[in-house]
Design a protein around this motif. Structure first.
Motif, PDB file in Angstrom:
ATOM      1  N   THR A  13     -18.003 -11.196 147.284  1.00 51.50           N
ATOM      2  CA  THR A  13     -16.747 -10.536 147.668  1.00 51.50           C
ATOM      3  C   THR A  13     -15.627 -11.556 147.828  1.00 51.50           C
ATOM      4  N   GLU A  14     -15.968 -12.703 148.438  1.00 49.07           N
ATOM      5  CA  GLU A  14     -14.959 -13.741 148.645  1.00 49.07           C
ATOM      6  C   GLU A  14     -14.497 -14.327 147.314  1.00 49.07           C
ATOM      7  N   ILE A  15     -15.449 -14.495 146.382  1.00 50.01           N
ATOM      8  CA  ILE A  15     -15.099 -15.024 145.053  1.00 50.01           C
ATOM      9  C   ILE A  15     -14.143 -14.077 144.332  1.00 50.01           C
ATOM     10  N   GLN A  16     -14.436 -12.769 144.426  1.00 50.30           N
ATOM     11  CA  GLN A  16     -13.599 -11.783 143.740  1.00 50.30           C
ATOM     12  C   GLN A  16     -12.181 -11.754 144.309  1.00 50.30           C
ATOM     13  N   SER A  17     -12.028 -12.177 145.537  1.00 51.55           N
ATOM     14  CA  SER A  17     -10.701 -12.126 146.162  1.00 51.55           C
ATOM     15  C   SER A  17      -9.816 -13.295 145.754  1.00 51.55           C
ATOM     16  N   ILE A  18     -10.398 -14.317 145.084  1.00 46.66           N
ATOM     17  CA  ILE A  18      -9.619 -15.487 144.647  1.00 46.66           C
ATOM     18  C   ILE A  18      -9.030 -15.185 143.272  1.00 46.66           C
ATOM     19  N   SER A  19      -7.711 -15.218 143.172  1.00 45.75           N
ATOM     20  CA  SER A  19      -7.031 -14.832 141.922  1.00 45.75           C
ATOM     21  C   SER A  19      -6.921 -15.966 140.917  1.00 45.75           C
ATOM     22  N   VAL A  20      -6.843 -17.221 141.398  1.00 46.81           N
ATOM     23  CA  VAL A  20      -6.692 -18.372 140.498  1.00 46.81           C
ATOM     24  C   VAL A  20      -8.065 -18.725 139.941  1.00 46.81           C
ATOM     25  N   LEU A  21      -8.177 -18.756 138.594  1.00 45.46           N
ATOM     26  CA  LEU A  21      -9.464 -18.964 137.942  1.00 45.46           C
ATOM     27  C   LEU A  21     -10.092 -20.293 138.319  1.00 45.46           C
ATOM     28  N   GLU A  22      -9.273 -21.389 138.298  1.00 43.31           N
ATOM     29  CA  GLU A  22      -9.825 -22.712 138.597  1.00 43.31           C
ATOM     30  C   GLU A  22     -10.376 -22.768 140.034  1.00 43.31           C
ATOM     31  N   GLU A  23      -9.649 -22.159 140.966  1.00 44.47           N
ATOM     32  CA  GLU A  23     -10.106 -22.143 142.354  1.00 44.47           C
ATOM     33  C   GLU A  23     -11.374 -21.312 142.520  1.00 44.47           C
ATOM     34  N   ARG A  24     -11.450 -20.217 141.757  1.00 41.54           N
ATOM     35  CA  ARG A  24     -12.636 -19.361 141.831  1.00 41.54           C
ATOM     36  C   ARG A  24     -13.871 -20.117 141.343  1.00 41.54           C
ATOM     37  N   ILE A  25     -13.732 -20.879 140.219  1.00 37.93           N
ATOM     38  CA  ILE A  25     -14.860 -21.637 139.671  1.00 37.93           C
ATOM     39  C   ILE A  25     -15.303 -22.724 140.652  1.00 37.93           C
ATOM     40  N   ALA A  26     -14.340 -23.448 141.242  1.00 38.30           N
ATOM     41  CA  ALA A  26     -14.668 -24.521 142.186  1.00 38.30           C
ATOM     42  C   ALA A  26     -15.366 -23.976 143.436  1.00 38.30           C
ATOM     43  N   PHE A  27     -14.839 -22.825 143.923  1.00 39.93           N
ATOM     44  CA  PHE A  27     -15.441 -22.217 145.114  1.00 39.93           C
ATOM     45  C   PHE A  27     -16.872 -21.750 144.827  1.00 39.93           C
ATOM     46  N   LYS A  28     -17.059 -21.157 143.620  1.00 40.59           N
ATOM     47  CA  LYS A  28     -18.384 -20.660 143.245  1.00 40.59           C
ATOM     48  C   LYS A  28     -19.387 -21.797 143.147  1.00 40.59           C
ATOM     49  N   GLU A  29     -18.975 -22.925 142.509  1.00 43.98           N
ATOM     50  CA  GLU A  29     -19.883 -24.070 142.366  1.00 43.98           C
ATOM     51  C   GLU A  29     -20.216 -24.670 143.736  1.00 43.98           C
ATOM     52  N   MET A  30     -19.237 -24.719 144.640  1.00 49.29           N
ATOM     53  CA  MET A  30     -19.487 -25.267 145.964  1.00 49.29           C
ATOM     54  C   MET A  30     -20.462 -24.383 146.751  1.00 49.29           C
ATOM     55  N   MET A  31     -20.269 -23.053 146.635  1.00 44.64           N
ATOM     56  CA  MET A  31     -21.154 -22.141 147.353  1.00 44.64           C
ATOM     57  C   MET A  31     -22.596 -22.234 146.836  1.00 44.64           C
ATOM     58  N   GLU A  32     -22.745 -22.226 145.498  1.00 43.74           N
ATOM     59  CA  GLU A  32     -24.085 -22.247 144.906  1.00 43.74           C
ATOM     60  C   GLU A  32     -24.758 -23.615 145.048  1.00 43.74           C
ATOM     61  N   GLY A  33     -23.965 -24.695 144.910  1.00 47.12           N
ATOM     62  CA  GLY A  33     -24.545 -26.029 144.919  1.00 47.12           C
ATOM     63  C   GLY A  33     -24.798 -26.595 146.296  1.00 47.12           C
ATOM     64  N   VAL A  34     -24.006 -26.173 147.293  1.00 48.70           N
ATOM     65  CA  VAL A  34     -24.119 -26.769 148.630  1.00 48.70           C
ATOM     66  C   VAL A  34     -24.490 -25.727 149.685  1.00 48.70           C
ATOM     67  N   PHE A  35     -23.630 -24.735 149.859  1.00 50.37           N
ATOM     68  CA  PHE A  35     -23.794 -23.825 150.980  1.00 50.37           C
ATOM     69  C   PHE A  35     -25.079 -23.010 150.898  1.00 50.37           C
ATOM     70  N   LEU A  36     -25.343 -22.374 149.729  1.00 50.36           N
ATOM     71  CA  LEU A  36     -26.546 -21.543 149.620  1.00 50.36           C
ATOM     72  C   LEU A  36     -27.817 -22.362 149.770  1.00 50.36           C
ATOM     73  N   ASN A  37     -27.845 -23.558 149.147  1.00 49.57           N
ATOM     74  CA  ASN A  37     -29.031 -24.418 149.297  1.00 49.57           C
ATOM     75  C   ASN A  37     -29.245 -24.814 150.754  1.00 49.57           C
ATOM     76  N   LEU A  38     -28.162 -25.156 151.425  1.00 52.36           N
ATOM     77  CA  LEU A  38     -28.252 -25.526 152.839  1.00 52.36           C
ATOM     78  C   LEU A  38     -28.708 -24.340 153.680  1.00 52.36           C
ATOM     79  N   TYR A  39     -28.166 -23.157 153.383  1.00 53.65           N
ATOM     80  CA  TYR A  39     -28.528 -21.967 154.134  1.00 53.65           C
ATOM     81  C   TYR A  39     -30.007 -21.611 153.929  1.00 53.65           C
ATOM     82  N   GLU A  40     -30.470 -21.644 152.660  1.00 55.00           N
ATOM     83  CA  GLU A  40     -31.863 -21.312 152.372  1.00 55.00           C
ATOM     84  C   GLU A  40     -32.830 -22.312 153.011  1.00 55.00           C
ATOM     85  N   LYS A  41     -32.451 -23.616 152.998  1.00 59.70           N
ATOM     86  CA  LYS A  41     -33.290 -24.623 153.644  1.00 59.70           C
ATOM     87  C   LYS A  41     -33.348 -24.395 155.143  1.00 59.70           C
ATOM     88  N   ASN A  42     -32.218 -24.024 155.721  1.00 59.01           N
ATOM     89  CA  ASN A  42     -32.179 -23.745 157.153  1.00 59.01           C
ATOM     90  C   ASN A  42     -33.040 -22.525 157.493  1.00 59.01           C
TER      91      ASN A  42
END
Length: 429
Positions: A13-42
């Motif tokens: 939902t948060e990704i869909q709310s970002i209108s700028v394509l470059e920002e959406r791609i960067a946010f998606k990579e950060m979420m998948e590469g860092v946040f989700l891995n950290l959350y799943e490990k926790n």
């Protein structure tokens, strides 16, 4: 929808709310590469911690079942799958020199020449040992010498019971009375004066004593057994520092012995916690390095068909049904006679002894027929004088009549833990 899916939906939902394509791609990579891995490990570490806590709480009272038995030396099997000697020195007794016995008499005033088993009723044995009677015997060395001896209660087996109690306390395991009648029927044949004509260099080869009218009760070469095995085990790998930078976690592999057994770790200063995780023991404490651990394995299992026991194997097992588990989980107190009867019948000893009733009494009353099997537990808080007596009444139901008061003593010792405000005793009808 589980928590993981909720987190992913929130990110989408948060990704869909970002209108700028470059920002959406960067946010998606950060979420998948860092946040989700950290959350799943926790989440994984949290589940492991939750299971660890649940394993510690899931206490099975019968997991630490202690069995005791008695066997003739000629039938002792040191490779037995289940039972071992309570005292290691009983397995291979060493021949003693006369000089060693003289030295022990000079220091302690007496020396034990032999240990015998007294097959008799608990009250009868108490009277026998209380007489301090002298018996004529023959000490066999290079030749035979007349000696005078007496019988005393053998304390080394009861010291083993006390040591086991302290191990339970050190490991944070609730104590349950050991049903060990044979350990209270062992007696030492004691000599207080060694004849001067016996040379110091001679070795004791045997002893014969005329116990007169008590001779049928006395049995030589009997060895008490239980299912507690002493092991010397090494740590696996290096100690793991804990988060407080003060304690360390040591891992001991028990794969070669079996995860189905219960384990206790011998007393060492600095141990904070001991727990079992499948085929490993995890020890936490301020101990940085240690070469060997004293581990005590309480073996579980059943008797084999070829096992031979002259006397019945006793155990402190409780029936494990829904009512038992429910009451243990909720810690329900025993308040009525019906609940007390249910508690006593939970030991499944009706083939030996039958519980009949209970009664409160004042004053000294009759001489106690039973004894405490938890003699090493001292109540240092409550006043001992003036307590009313809770008398439990039993009747004979089995063939082993000489064991009845010992079994009643076991039951009474357990009931005593329920009612510390009373002095509990057992009587035969």
């Amino acid at each position: 929808m589980d928590r993981n899916e909720d987190i992913r939906e929130m990110i989408r939902t948060e990704i869909q709310s970002i209108s700028v394509l470059e920002e959406r791609i960067a946010f998606k990579e950060m979420m998948e590469g860092v946040f989700l891995n950290l959350y799943e490990k926790n989440e994984e570490m949290y589940r492991a911690l939750e299971m660890r806590v649940m394993d510690d709480l899931a206490y099975d009272i019968n997991r630490y079942r202690i069995c005791t038995g008695l066997v003739e030396r000629s039938y002792l099997d040191t490779t037995h799958h289940y039972l071992t000697a309570v005292c290691d020195e009983d397995i291979e007794p060493s021949a003693r020199l006369i000089s060693e016995i003289r030295e022990e008499i000079a220091g302690e005033g007496k020396s034990s020449l032999s240990t015998v088993f007294l097959k008799g009723d608990a009250v009868e044995i108490r009277k026998l040992l209380g007489k301090d009677r002298i018996y004529a015997g023959v000490l066999k060395a290079d030749r035979e010498y007349p000696v005078s001896v007496r019988l005393e209660i053998c304390s080394r087996y009861q010291k083993k019971m006390e040591e086991l109690y302290h191990l339970f306390m050190k490991n944070g395991v609730p104590w349950q009375t050991i049903n060990a009648p044979y350990l209270f029927k062992m007696a030492d044949v004691v000599i207080c004066e060694m004849p001067e004509e016996i040379p110091d260099a001679e070795k004791v080869a045997g002893l014969e004593v005329n116990f007169e009218e008590y001779a049928p009760m006395v049995h030589y070469d009997m060895i008490p057994l239980w299912n507690v095995w002493h092991l010397k085990l090494e740590s696996t790998g290096f100690p793991i520092p804990c988060g407080d930078y003060k304690n360390f976690e040591h891992i001991i592999s028990i794969q070669d012995y079996g995860a189905e057994h219960a384990y206790l770790v011998g007393e060492k200063s600095g141990i904070r916690n001991v727990r079992q995780n499948r085929d490993r023991l995890l020890i936490t404490g301020e101990i940085r390095n240690t070469e060997l651990w004293d581990v005590y394995m309480i073996r579980s299992g059943e008797e084999h068909k070829i096992d031979r026991y002259t006397y019945p194997v006793m155990e402190n097992l409780r029936r494990d049904g829904f009512a038992e588990r429910f009451l243990r989980k909720n810690g329900q107190k025993v308040r009525t006679k019906g609940e007390l009867e249910r508690f006593i019948r939970g030991f499944a000893l009706e083939s030996y002894i039958g519980y009949q009733d209970c009664r409160l009494e004042d004053g000294e009353g009759e001489e106690a027929e039973t004894y405490s099997m938890n003699f090493f537990i001292k109540d240092e808080i409550r006043e001992q004088k003036g307590r009313r007596k809770l008398i439990l009444f039993f009747k004979e139901q089995g063939k082993e009549t000489w064991l009845l008061r010992d079994i009643a003593s076991f039951i009474t010792s357990e009931v005593q833990e329920l009612y510390p405000e009373y002095q509990c005793e057992g009587r035969m009808l």
